[in-house]
Design a protein around this motif. Structure first.
Motif, short mmCIF file in Angstrom:
data_model
loop_
_atom_site.label_atom_id
_atom_site.label_comp_id
_atom_site.label_asym_id
_atom_site.label_seq_id
_atom_site.Cartn_x
_atom_site.Cartn_y
_atom_site.Cartn_z
N PRO A 202 0.68 -1.22 0.04
CA PRO A 202 -0.13 -0.08 0.07
C PRO A 202 0.96 1.44 -0.07
O PRO A 202 0.37 2.24 -0.55
CB PRO A 202 -0.65 -0.24 1.40
N VAL A 203 2.05 1.25 0.67
CA VAL A 203 2.68 2.27 0.41
C VAL A 203 3.50 2.78 -0.70
O VAL A 203 3.40 3.90 -1.14
CB VAL A 203 3.89 2.12 1.70
N VAL A 204 3.99 1.74 -1.38
CA VAL A 204 4.15 1.92 -2.85
C VAL A 204 3.17 2.56 -3.61
O VAL A 204 3.65 3.22 -4.52
CB VAL A 204 4.85 0.47 -3.40
N ASP B 196 -6.42 -7.49 -1.97
CA ASP B 196 -6.29 -8.91 -1.86
C ASP B 196 -4.92 -9.28 -1.46
O ASP B 196 -4.69 -10.06 -0.37
CB ASP B 196 -6.47 -9.58 -3.08
N VAL B 197 -3.78 -8.51 -1.77
CA VAL B 197 -2.69 -8.73 -1.44
C VAL B 197 -2.29 -8.48 -0.04
O VAL B 197 -1.90 -8.96 0.72
CB VAL B 197 -1.44 -7.80 -2.42
N THR B 198 -2.98 -7.18 0.63
CA THR B 198 -2.69 -6.74 2.00
C THR B 198 -3.61 -7.84 3.09
O THR B 198 -2.92 -7.95 3.87
CB THR B 198 -3.31 -5.20 2.16
N ALA C 13 -4.59 2.34 4.21
CA ALA C 13 -3.39 1.58 3.66
C ALA C 13 -4.06 0.57 2.56
O ALA C 13 -3.30 0.27 1.73
CB ALA C 13 -2.51 0.86 4.74
N THR C 14 -5.16 0.12 3.05
CA THR C 14 -6.07 -1.18 2.41
C THR C 14 -6.87 -0.38 1.13
O THR C 14 -7.12 -1.28 0.45
CB THR C 14 -6.63 -2.07 3.52
N GLY C 15 -7.32 0.79 1.45
CA GLY C 15 -8.49 1.17 0.58
C GLY C 15 -9.80 0.68 0.77
O GLY C 15 -10.48 1.01 -0.26
#
Length: 463
Positions: free
Chosen positions: A16-18, A330-332, A368-370
């Motif tokens: 999420p930071v990227v 999904d990645v988070t 961070a996750t939206g």
């Protein structure tokens, strides 16, 4: 407490930071989200081949999920509805009705109040609220010189916040389910609906968010105009147009959403499927509108199908952004981002600080996750358990803790450039996404500051 053993620790914050940093720097949202997804799979797989394979598998897995396809289809066919309304004379008819026949919209302030009151009145689904408010108001706000950035702010700040203030919708169903699960597990006692009703009285971020929107309108505060608006952005047909050419698509969309929520919920709209309902409603609205235009002669048969495809084509980039936003979400989940951020709170917060701490933590997770819904799902069990463990003060803290999850989740989602609600609000206003995020953020932070103060005060007064 969440299982932090399965978390990738501080590295779970990398995707999420990227995505967020690159989106702000490059203004290329799709590329930024894609690189965030790649970064996540690279950390998990530790090899180039594995990273690429898992990225493809992850995207493919999303497209196999019904709710994802329905949401993407909804986003695409929103463009079809907007194009049909515009080309049939619906927008021109509405503008004529308000400005010339009724003399209702004669100033910039009144033009901005229109999407504000639409947002308050339509609270069944945040995406539909933004869609209708932006589509209806954009020609008028353009005419009176309101920037697209301010229109996007009005649409966004009266969408999700209002949906949580009056949760007779899928938001309410989710929250009731999460609270009910804690009751069933024996963590707390009572009934979900009364507990949620008490908590909504402390939904401070939603209250301040809506009040600040009204303040910017009444005080005539202008937003920087980063989005270029050409003179021919909205090419309206000559003449007075047809007011019903706008009313029929929007009314049918709203009625069909209620109908399908009722059907998919087995007679209980609160239990209905939001993704299925908006998917079916947007397709049904396209069909109903097309039939109406043929009957009225607003458009010929040879014009309707090209307009549907032309409108859908304009929304393909938005669908791409949504897909990669879902992918990074999904990645988070796979990396345990939310669990990593949440597990510290249980040990370090004094009972009086619980509401404020839960608000901040929920906001960070949502940013961070939206996703506010994902944040609710992560934080509600934690918040309820923490409040229940506060001893005799737990009963007094519980409504504040639940409200802090709701307010924090909405704030973080509201401020995040990878949030689907943020993306759709920018889309509805015809505004550049990053410009919308940049101009909205100071006001969202101000509302969050006021909300944080109220949660601090409420925490101490409750003990």
């Amino acid at each position: 407490m969440p299982d932090v053993v399965q978390s990738y620790g501080i590295f779970s914050l990398v995707p999420p930071v990227v995505a967020i940093v690159l989106a702000i720097i490059t203004r290329n949202v799709i590329l930024s989200l894609f690189l965030g997804v790649l970064a996540g799979y690279a950390i998990m797989e530790q090899s180039l081949v594995g990273t690429l394979a898992e990225t493809v598998r992850g995207l493919g897995g999303l497209l196999e999920k019904g709710w994802v396809l329905k949401t993407l289809t909804f986003a695409v066919f929103v463009g079809s509805i907007i194009e049909l309304i515009t080309r049939s004379g619906g927008v021109q008819g509405f503008v004529d009705f308000l400005q010339k026949r009724r003399r209702l919209i004669t100033t910039k302030r009144r033009a901005e109040l229109l999407p504000f009151f639409i947002g308050l009145a339509i609270f069944i689904e945040s995406s539909i609220t933004s869609l209708i408010a932006g589509t209806v108001a954009r020609p008028l706000t353009d005419r009176f010189g309101t920037s697209r950035e301010k229109l996007a702010y009005i649409c966004d700040s009266t969408a999700a916040p209002v949906c949580t203030m009056f949760p007779l919708n899928a938001w309410g169903a989710l929250l009731l389910g999460l609270i009910g699960a804690q009751i069933d597990a024996g963590v707390i006692t009572g009934e979900p609906l009364p507990l949620l009703a008490k908590a909504l009285a402390f939904n401070f971020y939603a209250f301040f968010s809506v009040l600040l929107v009204l303040y910017t309108i009444v005080r005539g505060i202008d937003f920087p105009a980063y989005t270029r608006v050409d003179d021919d952005t909205f090419t309206l047909p000559e003449g007075k147009g047809d007011l019903w050419a706008l009313v029929v698509p929007i009314a049918s969309l709203l009625l069909l959403v209620f109908l399908f929520l009722f059907i998919t919920g087995g007679g209980d709209p609160l239990q209905g499927s939001g993704s299925t309902s908006v998917f079916a409603a947007v397709l049904g609205s396209v069909v109903v509108s097309s039939l109406y235009y043929l009957w009225r002669g607003s458009m010929h048969a040879g014009e309707i199908l090209p307009a549907i495809f032309r409108g859908a084509k304009t929304m393909l980039p938005i669908a791409g952004i949504l897909l990669f936003a879902f992918a990074i979400g999904d990645v988070t989940v796979k990396m345990g981002t939310g669990a990593y951020m949440a597990h510290f709170a249980h040990a370090i917060l004094h009972p009086a600080l619980l509401p404020a701490g839960i608000f901040l933590l929920s906001a960070l997770i949502a940013f961070a996750t939206g996703t506010s819904w994902g944040t609710f799902s992560i934080m509600m069990p934690i918040a309820v358990t923490m409040a229940a463990g506060a001893g005799a003060e737990g009963a007094a803290i519980l409504p504040l803790a639940i409200a802090a999850v709701i307010s924090g989740g909405v704030f973080g989602d509201h401020a995040s450039p990878i949030s689907d609600t943020t993306i759709i609000a920018a889309m509805a206003a015809g505004c550049d996404l990053i410009a919308h995020v940049r101009t909205q953020l100071p006001w969202a932070l101000l509302a969050a500051f006021f909300a944080l103060g109220m949660f601090l005060l409420g925490g101490y007064l409750a003990l």
